[in-house]
Design a protein around this motif. Structure first.
Motif, PDB file in Angstrom:
ATOM      1  N   HIS A 156     -12.753 -60.639  49.381  1.00 58.87           N
ATOM      2  CA  HIS A 156     -12.461 -59.987  48.107  1.00 58.87           C
ATOM      3  C   HIS A 156     -13.666 -59.094  47.779  1.00 58.87           C
ATOM      4  CE1 HIS A 156     -10.954 -59.414  44.013  1.00 58.87           C
ATOM      5  NE2 HIS A 156     -12.229 -59.553  43.627  1.00 58.87           N
ATOM      6  N   TYR A 157     -13.445 -57.755  47.728  1.00 56.90           N
ATOM      7  CA  TYR A 157     -14.525 -56.794  47.559  1.00 56.90           C
ATOM      8  C   TYR A 157     -14.309 -56.003  46.274  1.00 56.90           C
ATOM      9  CZ  TYR A 157     -17.458 -52.677  48.396  1.00 56.90           C
ATOM     10  OH  TYR A 157     -18.384 -51.670  48.277  1.00 56.90           O
ATOM     11  N   GLU A 158     -15.315 -56.010  45.415  1.00 61.26           N
ATOM     12  CA  GLU A 158     -15.235 -55.302  44.142  1.00 61.26           C
ATOM     13  C   GLU A 158     -16.370 -54.293  44.024  1.00 61.26           C
ATOM     14  OE1 GLU A 158     -15.165 -57.630  40.605  1.00 61.26           O
ATOM     15  OE2 GLU A 158     -13.536 -58.944  41.294  1.00 61.26           O
ATOM     16  N   THR A 159     -16.085 -53.205  43.324  1.00 59.27           N
ATOM     17  CA  THR A 159     -17.131 -52.266  42.894  1.00 59.27           C
ATOM     18  C   THR A 159     -17.048 -52.153  41.379  1.00 59.27           C
ATOM     19  OG1 THR A 159     -15.591 -50.409  43.231  1.00 59.27           O
ATOM     20  CG2 THR A 159     -17.137 -50.908  45.017  1.00 59.27           C
ATOM     21  N   ARG A 160     -18.210 -52.168  40.741  1.00 60.29           N
ATOM     22  CA  ARG A 160     -18.261 -52.134  39.283  1.00 60.29           C
ATOM     23  C   ARG A 160     -19.240 -51.053  38.828  1.00 60.29           C
ATOM     24  NH1 ARG A 160     -16.626 -56.787  36.173  1.00 60.29           N
ATOM     25  NH2 ARG A 160     -15.338 -58.154  37.490  1.00 60.29           N
ATOM     26  N   ILE A 161     -18.873 -50.413  37.716  1.00 56.36           N
ATOM     27  CA  ILE A 161     -19.737 -49.438  37.056  1.00 56.36           C
ATOM     28  C   ILE A 161     -19.950 -49.922  35.629  1.00 56.36           C
ATOM     29  CG2 ILE A 161     -20.041 -47.036  36.335  1.00 56.36           C
ATOM     30  CD1 ILE A 161     -18.244 -46.164  38.601  1.00 56.36           C
ATOM     31  N   ASN A 162     -21.222 -50.201  35.322  1.00 51.65           N
ATOM     32  CA  ASN A 162     -21.560 -50.755  33.999  1.00 51.65           C
ATOM     33  C   ASN A 162     -20.720 -51.999  33.693  1.00 51.65           C
ATOM     34  OD1 ASN A 162     -23.461 -48.664  33.552  1.00 51.65           O
ATOM     35  ND2 ASN A 162     -21.823 -47.309  32.798  1.00 51.65           N
ATOM     36  N   ASP A 163     -20.605 -52.854  34.720  1.00 49.78           N
ATOM     37  CA  ASP A 163     -19.899 -54.126  34.644  1.00 49.78           C
ATOM     38  C   ASP A 163     -18.402 -53.983  34.418  1.00 49.78           C
ATOM     39  OD1 ASP A 163     -20.181 -56.854  35.048  1.00 49.78           O
ATOM     40  OD2 ASP A 163     -20.098 -57.280  32.899  1.00 49.78           O
ATOM     41  N   GLU A 164     -17.854 -52.776  34.635  1.00 49.99           N
ATOM     42  CA  GLU A 164     -16.407 -52.581  34.553  1.00 49.99           C
ATOM     43  C   GLU A 164     -15.886 -52.340  35.961  1.00 49.99           C
ATOM     44  OE1 GLU A 164     -14.308 -52.821  32.033  1.00 49.99           O
ATOM     45  OE2 GLU A 164     -15.924 -53.356  30.633  1.00 49.99           O
ATOM     46  N   PRO A 165     -14.844 -53.123  36.366  1.00 49.07           N
ATOM     47  CA  PRO A 165     -14.333 -52.947  37.733  1.00 49.07           C
ATOM     48  C   PRO A 165     -13.629 -51.594  37.898  1.00 49.07           C
ATOM     49  CG  PRO A 165     -12.946 -54.479  36.519  1.00 49.07           C
ATOM     50  CD  PRO A 165     -14.108 -54.192  35.628  1.00 49.07           C
ATOM     51  N   VAL A 166     -13.893 -50.945  39.015  1.00 49.40           N
ATOM     52  CA  VAL A 166     -13.214 -49.700  39.380  1.00 49.40           C
ATOM     53  C   VAL A 166     -12.665 -49.858  40.796  1.00 49.40           C
ATOM     54  CG1 VAL A 166     -14.653 -48.240  37.894  1.00 49.40           C
ATOM     55  CG2 VAL A 166     -15.351 -48.678  40.248  1.00 49.40           C
ATOM     56  N   ASP A 167     -11.715 -49.024  41.135  1.00 51.53           N
ATOM     57  CA  ASP A 167     -11.067 -49.121  42.443  1.00 51.53           C
ATOM     58  C   ASP A 167     -12.079 -48.825  43.554  1.00 51.53           C
ATOM     59  OD1 ASP A 167      -9.402 -49.180  44.596  1.00 51.53           O
ATOM     60  OD2 ASP A 167      -7.994 -47.662  43.842  1.00 51.53           O
ATOM     61  N   PRO A 168     -12.347 -49.780  44.467  1.00 52.00           N
ATOM     62  CA  PRO A 168     -13.299 -49.516  45.564  1.00 52.00           C
ATOM     63  C   PRO A 168     -12.875 -48.391  46.483  1.00 52.00           C
ATOM     64  CG  PRO A 168     -12.910 -51.871  45.305  1.00 52.00           C
ATOM     65  CD  PRO A 168     -11.886 -51.164  44.457  1.00 52.00           C
ATOM     66  N   GLN A 169     -11.559 -48.114  46.512  1.00 51.63           N
ATOM     67  CA  GLN A 169     -11.107 -47.045  47.403  1.00 51.63           C
ATOM     68  C   GLN A 169     -11.666 -45.692  46.980  1.00 51.63           C
ATOM     69  OE1 GLN A 169      -7.120 -47.321  49.322  1.00 51.63           O
ATOM     70  NE2 GLN A 169      -6.641 -48.649  47.586  1.00 51.63           N
ATOM     71  N   ARG A 170     -12.009 -45.553  45.724  1.00 50.57           N
ATOM     72  CA  ARG A 170     -12.646 -44.319  45.257  1.00 50.57           C
ATOM     73  C   ARG A 170     -13.958 -44.084  45.997  1.00 50.57           C
ATOM     74  NH1 ARG A 170     -14.812 -43.722  39.022  1.00 50.57           N
ATOM     75  NH2 ARG A 170     -15.990 -41.774  39.311  1.00 50.57           N
ATOM     76  N   PHE A 171     -14.717 -45.137  46.201  1.00 48.05           N
ATOM     77  CA  PHE A 171     -15.984 -45.019  46.917  1.00 48.05           C
ATOM     78  C   PHE A 171     -15.775 -44.916  48.419  1.00 48.05           C
ATOM     79  CE2 PHE A 171     -16.924 -46.978  42.888  1.00 48.05           C
ATOM     80  CZ  PHE A 171     -18.115 -46.377  42.483  1.00 48.05           C
ATOM     81  N   LEU A 172     -14.776 -45.669  48.929  1.00 43.64           N
ATOM     82  CA  LEU A 172     -14.511 -45.609  50.360  1.00 43.64           C
ATOM     83  C   LEU A 172     -14.017 -44.226  50.774  1.00 43.64           C
ATOM     84  CD1 LEU A 172     -12.827 -49.100  50.897  1.00 43.64           C
ATOM     85  CD2 LEU A 172     -15.169 -48.416  51.450  1.00 43.64           C
ATOM     86  N   LYS A 173     -13.232 -43.597  49.914  1.00 44.15           N
ATOM     87  CA  LYS A 173     -12.768 -42.235  50.223  1.00 44.15           C
ATOM     88  C   LYS A 173     -13.944 -41.256  50.226  1.00 44.15           C
ATOM     89  CE  LYS A 173      -8.043 -42.774  48.443  1.00 44.15           C
ATOM     90  NZ  LYS A 173      -7.076 -42.366  47.398  1.00 44.15           N
ATOM     91  N   ALA A 174     -14.901 -41.488  49.299  1.00 41.83           N
ATOM     92  CA  ALA A 174     -16.087 -40.648  49.304  1.00 41.83           C
ATOM     93  C   ALA A 174     -16.873 -40.844  50.601  1.00 41.83           C
ATOM     94  CB  ALA A 174     -16.961 -40.968  48.102  1.00 41.83           C
ATOM     95  N   GLY A 175     -16.957 -42.067  51.081  1.00 43.79           N
ATOM     96  CA  GLY A 175     -17.633 -42.342  52.340  1.00 43.79           C
ATOM     97  C   GLY A 175     -16.923 -41.677  53.508  1.00 43.79           C
ATOM     98  N   ALA A 176     -15.600 -41.709  53.474  1.00 47.08           N
ATOM     99  CA  ALA A 176     -14.832 -41.046  54.542  1.00 47.08           C
ATOM    100  C   ALA A 176     -15.051 -39.546  54.505  1.00 47.08           C
ATOM    101  CB  ALA A 176     -13.344 -41.393  54.392  1.00 47.08           C
ATOM    102  N   LYS A 177     -15.154 -38.995  53.311  1.00 42.28           N
ATOM    103  CA  LYS A 177     -15.394 -37.566  53.161  1.00 42.28           C
ATOM    104  C   LYS A 177     -16.731 -37.180  53.778  1.00 42.28           C
ATOM    105  CE  LYS A 177     -15.519 -33.917  49.658  1.00 42.28           C
ATOM    106  NZ  LYS A 177     -15.408 -33.601  48.224  1.00 42.28           N
ATOM    107  N   LEU A 178     -17.693 -38.085  53.677  1.00 47.07           N
ATOM    108  CA  LEU A 178     -19.021 -37.818  54.248  1.00 47.07           C
ATOM    109  C   LEU A 178     -19.120 -38.235  55.707  1.00 47.07           C
ATOM    110  CD1 LEU A 178     -21.258 -38.990  51.274  1.00 47.07           C
ATOM    111  CD2 LEU A 178     -20.759 -36.642  51.941  1.00 47.07           C
ATOM    112  N   GLY A 179     -18.054 -38.787  56.256  1.00 44.72           N
ATOM    113  CA  GLY A 179     -18.067 -39.217  57.651  1.00 44.72           C
ATOM    114  C   GLY A 179     -18.833 -40.496  57.876  1.00 44.72           C
ATOM    115  N   LEU A 180     -18.915 -41.371  56.874  1.00 49.68           N
ATOM    116  CA  LEU A 180     -19.681 -42.609  56.996  1.00 49.68           C
ATOM    117  C   LEU A 180     -18.821 -43.789  57.392  1.00 49.68           C
ATOM    118  CD1 LEU A 180     -21.912 -42.173  53.811  1.00 49.68           C
ATOM    119  CD2 LEU A 180     -22.472 -41.613  56.171  1.00 49.68           C
ATOM    120  N   LEU A 181     -17.513 -43.628  57.447  1.00 46.36           N
ATOM    121  CA  LEU A 181     -16.637 -44.753  57.767  1.00 46.36           C
ATOM    122  C   LEU A 181     -16.127 -44.629  59.189  1.00 46.36           C
ATOM    123  CD1 LEU A 181     -14.577 -45.058  54.464  1.00 46.36           C
ATOM    124  CD2 LEU A 181     -16.692 -46.194  55.097  1.00 46.36           C
TER     125      LEU A 181
END
Length: 414
Positions: free
Chosen positions: A389-414
């Motif tokens: 179970h993987y979570e990403t939080r901004i200021n202790d509010e959960p946000v969709d981790p896929q938002r960050f994973l897509k950014a990583g894919a955009k940068l070629g990090l995945l």
């Protein structure tokens, strides 16, 4: 009996030292006449030259003219020798000037080569995207960049007349290069240096485009993720402030381009360092297989709508779990429905959680790096099977981790 009558003798006898020569009257008078004629001719000639000074003057003048002509000819020959010597000296001086210019140009190109191969042109460690469309050649235009904090103006290429002039100069240089002698040698060396300079210019332009492209891509991704790089504190850096010397007004295009690249690289380094604290990497190896996404779903135990605050990623028990960004461990232990959980605070208000672990390999307060193993996949807590179970939080509010994973894919990090 006949009697010989003696003939009257009219011969002339010339006596000299007892020797006598008898000549006839005719011969005598011929000799006398010749002597008289010669005497008269000598007297007449002497009298003529004595009383006709203009004849002597003409003879003397002609002699002087001949002398002056010879002197003029000698002076002309000396002038030709001087001109040839001067031309040789001038050619030698021009050759030395051209040779010195080529040596200075070679030294400049060597310095540029050192600058191009120096660490100051390292373009960062962010990998390019796996698939990138081939960009079309942009139209010549003026553009500026906000990455370096200064206006970078690129002039449009010269008009057709200037292009024709350049082509004419190249043709002349090529023609001289085909010639023999020192001039041809210098022209060939100049052409060789031209090729080196063009390759350096191309490499420098590619480096500038590469740095600016990566910096722009990172800036875009960080902005999309809500990271304010200008206010983000840099960790683990410091030192005395030494301002960069401004460019000299007479600096050339090469020096200005190097300066722009270095400034852009400094910004790129800051973006890269900031990116290490943003969770844009995968927490597991291999392809991600999601068993549950972020958002509303039916609770697997109560079978009624519930909010799922992360991503469930399938895996085998004991598979390693990696930190998706550098940070500090804030939680490492049993946390209710999460089971064994690790929470990492990354700064900028970002935090990540890793739940249902079968083993925890970090402790609270520990600093972790990107890609460091923090635990193992398991099925502890409210879990129906081994997964992460993987979570990403901004200021202790959960946000969709896929938002960050897509950014990583955009940068070629995945």
């Amino acid at each position: 009996m006949s009697r010989q009558v003696p003939r009257a003798s009219h011969d002339y006898t010339l006596t000299h030292h007892g020797r006598q020569v008898r000549i006839g009257p005719v011969a005598f008078w011929i000799v006398v006449g010749t002597l008289v004629v010669m005497a008269v001719w000598s007297i007449a000639t002497g009298t003529y030259f004595a009383f006709r000074e203009d004849v002597l003057t003409r003879l003397i003048g002609r002699q002087a003219e001949m002398q002056f002509a010879y002197e003029d000819r000698i002076a002309e020959l000396r002038a030709q020798v001087d001109r040839i010597t001067s031309r040789q000296l001038l050619d030698q001086e021009q050759f030395e000037q051209k040779l010195n210019a080529l040596l200075k140009r070679q030294a400049t190109l060597e310095q540029r080569t050192n600058s191009l191969t120096a660490d100051s042109l390292t373009t960062g460690t962010v990998k390019p995207a796996r698939t990138q469309p081939t960009p079309e050649a942009p139209a010549p235009k003026l553009r500026s960049s906000s990455l370096t904090g200064e206006s970078m103006t690129f002039m449009a290429p010269p008009d057709q007349l200037q292009w024709r002039d350049a082509a004419t100069d190249d043709a002349r240089t090529l023609s001289r290069a085909k010639a023999g002698g020192l001039e041809g040698t210098l022209a060939r060396v100049s052409l060789s240096l031209d090729k080196v300079e063009k390759r350096q210019t191309t490499a420098l332009s590619e480096a500038e485009d590469r740095v600016e492209g990566k910096a722009a891509r990172l800036h875009s991704v960080l902005s999309e993720l809500g990271v304010n790089v200008g206010k983000a504190p840099a960790r683990g850096v410091g030192g005395p402030f030494v301002p960069v010397k401004p460019l000299h007004p007479t600096a050339g295009d090469f020096e200005r381009q190097i300066y722009r690249i270095n400034v852009a690289k400094a910004q790129l380094d800051r973006y890269t360092n900031t990116l290490t604290t943003v969770p844009v990497r995968k927490p597991i190896t291999g392809e991600i297989e999601l068993s549950s996404t972020f958002g509303v779903r039916l609770d697997p135990f109560l079978r009624r709508p519930a909010m799922h605050t992360g991503l469930d990623m399938r895996g085998d028990t004991g598979d390693p779990v990696y930190a998706t960004a550098s940070g500090k461990v804030s939680v490492a232990g049993r946390e209710g429905g999460y089971g064994n959980m690790v929470e990492i605070e990354h700064g900028h208000g970002f935090a990540t959680r890793y739940g249902h672990l079968s083993a925890i390999e970090v402790k609270v307060g520990q600093q972790v790096r990107i890609g460091q193993i923090i635990g193992r996949i398991g099925s502890t807590g409210r879990s129906t099977g081994p997964h992460l179970h993987y979570e990403t939080r901004i200021n202790d509010e959960p946000v969709d981790p896929q938002r960050f994973l897509k950014a990583g894919a955009k940068l070629g990090l995945l």
